[in-house]
Design a protein around this motif. Sequence first.
Motif, mmCIF file in Angstrom:
data_model
loop_
_atom_site.group_PDB
_atom_site.id
_atom_site.type_symbol
_atom_site.label_atom_id
_atom_site.label_comp_id
_atom_site.label_asym_id
_atom_site.label_seq_id
_atom_site.Cartn_x
_atom_site.Cartn_y
_atom_site.Cartn_z
ATOM 1 N N PHE A 141 112.217 50.184 33.420
ATOM 2 C CA PHE A 141 111.399 51.401 33.409
ATOM 3 C C PHE A 141 110.204 51.281 34.357
ATOM 4 O O PHE A 141 109.790 52.273 34.965
ATOM 5 N N ASP A 142 109.690 50.062 34.502
ATOM 6 C CA ASP A 142 108.658 49.834 35.520
ATOM 7 C C ASP A 142 109.221 50.152 36.900
ATOM 8 O O ASP A 142 108.527 50.708 37.762
ATOM 9 N N GLY A 143 110.486 49.805 37.102
ATOM 10 C CA GLY A 143 111.142 50.110 38.371
ATOM 11 C C GLY A 143 111.285 51.601 38.605
ATOM 12 O O GLY A 143 111.108 52.086 39.743
ATOM 13 N N PHE A 144 111.587 52.350 37.548
ATOM 14 C CA PHE A 144 111.643 53.812 37.661
ATOM 15 C C PHE A 144 110.295 54.360 38.137
ATOM 16 O O PHE A 144 110.235 55.213 39.030
ATOM 17 N N GLN A 145 109.219 53.878 37.523
ATOM 18 C CA GLN A 145 107.888 54.353 37.901
ATOM 19 C C GLN A 145 107.560 53.997 39.351
ATOM 20 O O GLN A 145 106.974 54.803 40.082
ATOM 21 N N ALA A 146 107.940 52.802 39.764
ATOM 22 C CA ALA A 146 107.670 52.374 41.138
ATOM 23 C C ALA A 146 108.424 53.247 42.137
ATOM 24 O O ALA A 146 107.870 53.659 43.173
ATOM 25 N N GLN A 147 109.691 53.542 41.838
ATOM 26 C CA GLN A 147 110.477 54.384 42.735
ATOM 27 C C GLN A 147 109.924 55.803 42.781
ATOM 28 O O GLN A 147 109.885 56.435 43.846
ATOM 29 N N LEU A 148 109.492 56.317 41.627
ATOM 30 C CA LEU A 148 108.914 57.656 41.569
ATOM 31 C C LEU A 148 107.648 57.723 42.424
ATOM 32 O O LEU A 148 107.461 58.663 43.211
ATOM 33 N N ALA A 149 106.787 56.707 42.282
ATOM 34 C CA ALA A 149 105.523 56.695 43.018
ATOM 35 C C ALA A 149 105.743 56.528 44.522
ATOM 36 O O ALA A 149 104.998 57.083 45.344
ATOM 37 N N HIS A 194 105.808 63.241 35.038
ATOM 38 C CA HIS A 194 107.061 62.507 35.088
ATOM 39 C C HIS A 194 106.822 60.995 35.037
ATOM 40 O O HIS A 194 107.580 60.263 34.398
ATOM 41 N N TYR A 195 105.769 60.539 35.692
ATOM 42 C CA TYR A 195 105.423 59.106 35.684
ATOM 43 C C TYR A 195 105.084 58.656 34.266
ATOM 44 O O TYR A 195 105.615 57.655 33.772
ATOM 45 N N ASP A 196 104.221 59.415 33.596
ATOM 46 C CA ASP A 196 103.850 59.088 32.217
ATOM 47 C C ASP A 196 105.025 59.279 31.266
ATOM 48 O O ASP A 196 105.154 58.575 30.265
ATOM 49 N N GLY A 197 105.878 60.248 31.577
ATOM 50 C CA GLY A 197 107.017 60.549 30.717
ATOM 51 C C GLY A 197 108.001 59.394 30.610
ATOM 52 O O GLY A 197 108.695 59.260 29.600
ATOM 53 N N ILE A 198 108.058 58.549 31.632
ATOM 54 C CA ILE A 198 108.934 57.376 31.578
ATOM 55 C C ILE A 198 108.510 56.459 30.436
ATOM 56 O O ILE A 198 109.343 55.915 29.709
ATOM 57 N N VAL A 199 107.216 56.284 30.264
ATOM 58 C CA VAL A 199 106.707 55.496 29.133
ATOM 59 C C VAL A 199 107.034 56.194 27.817
ATOM 60 O O VAL A 199 107.468 55.565 26.844
ATOM 61 N N ALA A 200 106.847 57.505 27.783
ATOM 62 C CA ALA A 200 107.082 58.268 26.547
ATOM 63 C C ALA A 200 108.528 58.132 26.079
ATOM 64 O O ALA A 200 108.785 57.898 24.890
ATOM 65 N N PHE A 201 109.487 58.271 27.003
ATOM 66 C CA PHE A 201 110.879 58.248 26.547
ATOM 67 C C PHE A 201 111.402 56.834 26.324
ATOM 68 O O PHE A 201 112.340 56.632 25.557
ATOM 69 N N SER A 202 110.785 55.845 26.966
ATOM 70 C CA SER A 202 111.328 54.489 26.856
ATOM 71 C C SER A 202 110.648 53.641 25.785
ATOM 72 O O SER A 202 111.286 52.746 25.210
ATOM 73 N N GLN A 203 109.371 53.906 25.499
ATOM 74 C CA GLN A 203 108.619 53.023 24.610
ATOM 75 C C GLN A 203 108.292 53.632 23.249
ATOM 76 O O GLN A 203 107.747 52.942 22.390
#
Length: 274
Positions: A141-149, A194-203
Amino acid sequence: MGTITTTEGTEIYYKDWGSGQPIVFSHGWPLSADDWDAQMLFFLQHGYRVIAHDRRGHGRSSQPGDGHDMDHYADDLAALTAHLDLRDAIHVGHSTGGGEVVHYLARHGESRVAKAAIISAVPPLMVKTEANPGGLPKDVFDGFQAQLAANRSQFYRDLPAGPFYGFNRPGVESSEAIIQNWWRQSMMGGAKAHYDGIVAFSQTDFTEDLKKITVPVLVMHGDDDQIVPYADSALLSTKLLQNATLKTYEGFPHGMPTTQAETINADLLAFLRA
């Protein structure tokens, strides 16, 4: 179609078509209410009132800098159902929207709700922890955020072209129109949401939420879901729910409400009429 404004000033866009028993659809990350087109039209034609909203920071809703967490998602959904004074409603959530539905039911109660269905949904918990050893490592999920950014547009092209719809599987015919529609919906939303949402759906851990739910819940999941792995989601959620029915779809991908709409719609209709 219209908008509501939450108590904190966030504007939530929604569609509301037809009459009859209401079905409320909660979409996946990072999409919009448009992702439910195949379901909205189908159930409208079968005599239901169909409602779908754009989650805060997504689609045509406003893009606040904060509040991109499951508590706010559930509270926004509760505000919409109260505004429309929905009764005997059926809630259907896909992916992150499945988490939103589960959290809404546990947080706001079931007085307005008859049934629910969660499709390819993130509960009970996506990230790997000591208590959830079958989850995905946080690095994913950290990778998702990095790719998004780094390049959100490219990231939102690669996901639907590959694992989201299973277009990366041998013998599966890709659809350029579906890929472009996914990209279109996603780029309408806000990068911060969307960046914050990755944390919301994964954690977010939905374990206790699932235990509280008493209404009938249909759990629908493909066993070739490359986004939300089947064994650590649908199987576990079904065991935690008090009144669950599990439907497993051999070879179906995460985005099966779009690519296998005919099958999903028919099974949902049968569940609603049961």
